[in-house]
Scaffold this active site. Structure first.
Site, short mmCIF file in Angstrom:
data_model
loop_
_atom_site.label_atom_id
_atom_site.label_comp_id
_atom_site.label_asym_id
_atom_site.label_seq_id
_atom_site.Cartn_x
_atom_site.Cartn_y
_atom_site.Cartn_z
N SER A 18 0.80 -1.21 0.00
CA SER A 18 0.00 0.00 0.00
C SER A 18 0.84 1.27 0.00
CB SER A 18 -0.96 -0.03 1.19
OG SER A 18 -1.89 1.01 1.15
N ASP B 143 -2.65 6.13 -3.63
CA ASP B 143 -1.51 5.51 -2.95
C ASP B 143 -1.03 4.34 -3.79
OD1 ASP B 143 -3.70 3.86 -2.49
OD2 ASP B 143 -3.02 3.24 -0.50
#
Length: 443
Positions: A100, A239
């Site tokens: 992530s 992200d």
């Protein structure tokens, strides 16, 4: 639940790649254990752009196929793209190889169920229990491996279909964080009205080592400066795995998840969507959001940090919208997990339908001053004396007035997070400094 997961955090298993809990050996075992528990026979795997992704992918699909399940390799695709593919293909589950928002040297593995949603704590605990079983549960029955790069384009077209043509804004930038959205965003643009207006895609030249580096939601200056310097109207930053989105207005100010939730909640209620009378937020959301939602007749429900806890609370309450200040947004009529690209399209629909000037949103929101301080942990989360920490916090609760103090350990990083929120910035700064100093010895 009485037992605590030791391997899984709030967003799957995560560690420095090729060490600790994120080695090829662990990935293989996780794949085998996942199938042993779910009994799935059709699994979708996707990843972000990290250099360690292909290494872990090979180990993971080896473990899954060794248990007799067929694997469909989507390649570089956002986490919500895997979620969408699982549901669209009627697969039995999915796996995402990504860390992530973390730097490139990290990686992780998270699993999705047949509904495209992240697994529960109980599910992950059971996968951990089965992890060390050495005997083969199948003999000679090996699953097939399918290369399925078309899933990226199919997912991007799906996201594009969400945007109404009259909601297209001229002068928009998309910051892909050199991550999983780098392939999806251009296809999304090709299949919307954006193809006919001024649109920029930045931070999409990934090399395996530059994911999240000085770009994306982890460094909003990259996008805000680009929007201002090029005279654009709006910018969207994702992200590394594109399940989060933050927005820049034309003045270069950040429209965070709280403001996005405010806008989408009003839009859903105006559209009479089922469950739009309530919105789920986490303990980190600004108190101003509760006031704005209350003014709209929308009830606010708070839950622990983590988008799967948001989803669980949404399911329990029947809410149609939930999310985090960090930009994880779930609109259950459109997605099963946090989806940055989908949220961007819904936001554009909302501001168009409600005739909102996006350059005024930050001013109108009027957030309470809030400060988040991170202290590095030198011990594991279970060794942190939260009772002693809470006793210290209670000493200062009166000083924060109508604000609040919230302390928690991160589920993805070795950090103790200290959140202070109050009507006056002076109080926020003073208490943040005092608490940081006093709590260091407990880290």
């Amino acid at each position: 639940m009485n037992k605590e997961r030791k391997l899984f955090g709030t967003d799957g298993v995560r560690d420095l790649a090729n060490s600790g809990n994120m080695t090829p050996e662990t990935a293989l075992k996780l794949g085998r254990s996942f199938i042993r528990y779910t009994k799935g026979r059709k699994i979708v795997i996707g990843s972000d752009t990290r250099i360690s992704g292909r290494m872990l992918e090979g180990a993971l699909f080896s473990g899954i196929s060794s248990e007799g399940a067929d694997v469909y390799l989507a390649g570089i695709i956002p986490t919500p793209g895997v979620s969408w593919a699982v549901k669209n293909m009627n697969a039995d589950g999915g796996a995402v190889i990504s860390a992530s928002h973390n730097p490139a040297e990290y990686n992780g593995i998270k699993f999705l169920g047949s509904d495209g949603c992240k697994l529960s704590d109980d599910d992950e605990l059971e996968i951990e229990r089965l992890l060390e079983l050495d005997e083969r549960s199948t003999s000679g029955n090996v699953g097939k491996i399918h290369d399925s790069p078309e899933l990226v384009r199919d997912y991007a077209k799906h996201v594009a279909s969400i945007l109404n043509n009259d909601a297209v804004i001229d002068g928009v930038a998309f910051d892909c964080a050199n991550g999983a959205s780098a392939l999806s965003v251009p296809v999304m643009i090709e299949n919307t009205g954006f193809s006919g207006v001024k649109t920029s895609v930045i931070s999409r030249d990934y090399d395996g080592l530059n994911i999240n580096k000085s770009c994306g939601v982890m460094n909003m200056d990259n996008l805000t400066n680009y929007v201002k310097n090029n005279g654009l109207n709006l910018g969207f930053a994702f992200d590394g795995d594109a399940d989060r989105v933050l927005i820049s207005d034309k003045k270069g100010r950040i429209i965070d998840g709280d403001i996005i939730l405010w806008v989408l909640a009003k839009w859903l209620k105006a559209g009479n969507y089922s469950g739009s009378d309530k919105t789920v937020v986490t303990v980190m959301s600004n108190m101003a959001l509760e006031k704005h939602l209350s003014d709209e007749g929308i009830k606010t429900l708070r839950c622990p940090v983590g988008d799967r806890y948001v989803l669980e609370t949404m399911r329990e309450s029947g809410a149609s919208l939930g999310g985090e200040q960090s930009g994880h947004i779930i609109a259950s009529d459109f997605t099963s997990t946090g989806d940055g690209l989908c949220t961007a399209m819904l936001f554009l629909n909302a501001v168009n339908d409600l005739s909102i000037d996006t350059s005024t949103l930050v001013d109108k929101f009027g957030r309470y001053p809030q400060k988040l301080t991170n202290l590095t942990l030198t011990k594991t989360r279970d060794k942190v004396d939260m009772n002693a920490i809470n006793d210290i916090v209670n000493e200062y609760n009166e000083k924060v007035g109508s604000g609040r103090i919230f302390i928690r350990t991160s589920g993805t990083e070795p950090l103790l997070r200290i959140l202070v929120e109050a009507p006056e910035i002076k109080v926020v700064e003073e208490l943040s400094q005092i608490l940081s100093s006093r709590l260091k010895e407990y880290c």
